[in-house]
Design a protein around this motif. Sequence first.
Motif, short mmCIF file in Angstrom:
data_model
loop_
_atom_site.label_atom_id
_atom_site.label_comp_id
_atom_site.label_asym_id
_atom_site.label_seq_id
_atom_site.Cartn_x
_atom_site.Cartn_y
_atom_site.Cartn_z
N PRO A 70 44.98 29.36 44.95
CA PRO A 70 43.81 28.60 44.50
C PRO A 70 42.82 29.47 43.74
N SER A 71 42.07 28.83 42.85
CA SER A 71 41.09 29.56 42.04
C SER A 71 39.74 29.62 42.76
N PHE A 72 39.06 30.75 42.59
CA PHE A 72 37.73 30.96 43.16
C PHE A 72 36.80 31.48 42.08
N SER A 73 35.54 31.13 42.18
CA SER A 73 34.52 31.76 41.33
C SER A 73 34.24 33.15 41.87
N ASN A 110 31.19 36.51 37.51
CA ASN A 110 32.19 37.38 36.90
C ASN A 110 33.51 36.63 36.69
N GLY A 111 33.41 35.38 36.23
CA GLY A 111 34.61 34.61 35.91
C GLY A 111 35.26 34.01 37.15
N THR A 112 36.58 33.82 37.06
CA THR A 112 37.33 33.24 38.17
C THR A 112 38.54 34.12 38.49
N LEU A 166 31.94 54.29 47.85
CA LEU A 166 32.71 54.69 46.68
C LEU A 166 32.28 53.97 45.41
N ARG A 167 31.47 52.92 45.55
CA ARG A 167 30.97 52.20 44.38
C ARG A 167 29.66 51.50 44.74
N LYS A 168 29.00 50.93 43.75
CA LYS A 168 27.67 50.37 43.96
C LYS A 168 27.66 48.86 44.08
N SER A 169 28.81 48.22 44.03
CA SER A 169 28.85 46.77 44.08
C SER A 169 30.06 46.29 44.87
N THR A 170 30.05 45.01 45.21
CA THR A 170 31.19 44.39 45.88
C THR A 170 31.55 43.10 45.15
N ARG A 171 32.75 42.60 45.44
CA ARG A 171 33.19 41.31 44.91
C ARG A 171 32.97 40.25 45.99
N VAL A 172 32.46 39.11 45.58
CA VAL A 172 32.27 37.97 46.47
C VAL A 172 32.91 36.75 45.81
#
Length: 242
Positions: free
Chosen positions: A135-138, A156-158, A202-208
């Motif tokens: 399934p697709s997620f935003s 940041n797209g899908t 290790l980085r400054k952001s995360t994916r949600v």
Amino acid sequence: MGHYPEFFIPPNGQPSDPASTLTGMLVLANTPTSEQRKELTRIAQEGLLTALLASINLDDQLIAEIALASFRHPLGFDKIVLASRYPEAQVRLHLWRHANVTNVEHIHDHRYAFSSVVLVGSMQAKIYAPHDSGPSFSEFIETSEPGSGTWKMSPNGTTTIACTKSIYLVSGQAYSMTPESLHQVIPPSEFSATLLLENRHLRKSTRVLAPLGEMPNRMPQHVAMNEFEVRRALCELINAIK
């Protein structure tokens, strides 16, 4: 025990200085995650943590420092930061103490790897991975300034993913996550607690990830915990472990 300094909790021993013991626990972040899980499990199973928590509750200065960094998370658990050396390592407790937790977190990853052990109750999580026919997620990129208590979500797209594993852990069982592991924790229906070791950022952001076309829920700011609330939470955990 060659990896750890002498002030770390010794096998079959008792912590004499809680502040030094917590500092020693941060050293675990420099070891492989397999070693982290092994040591966290030992602490949980040998009952060493209750002695440490009792020592912390008797140290007014340490309780004050812990309270300054601890808060009630918008997702319904208490995040009690026992020791921190940002951005290298952090040791903290997650306590689900309140009934009727309805906020379910979105699928996400982290800035860091971590290892965690269930101290009491249970922990359930779903693990996800990219999948062309899933399934697709935003997708959103989440950023936050350290200590701000607020989050910024940038579209940041899908993406398409699928659940590849469900895990269910009970008291004494440990697990680890890499920074890239997409996962979702299901709130427990009983009093539950975990001891978590956060590794280097290790980085400054995360994916949600949110359902297609939806924005992630805008969570309120962290609710700070005072010294009394921290002490009460630690006492509740000690009694639950015994």
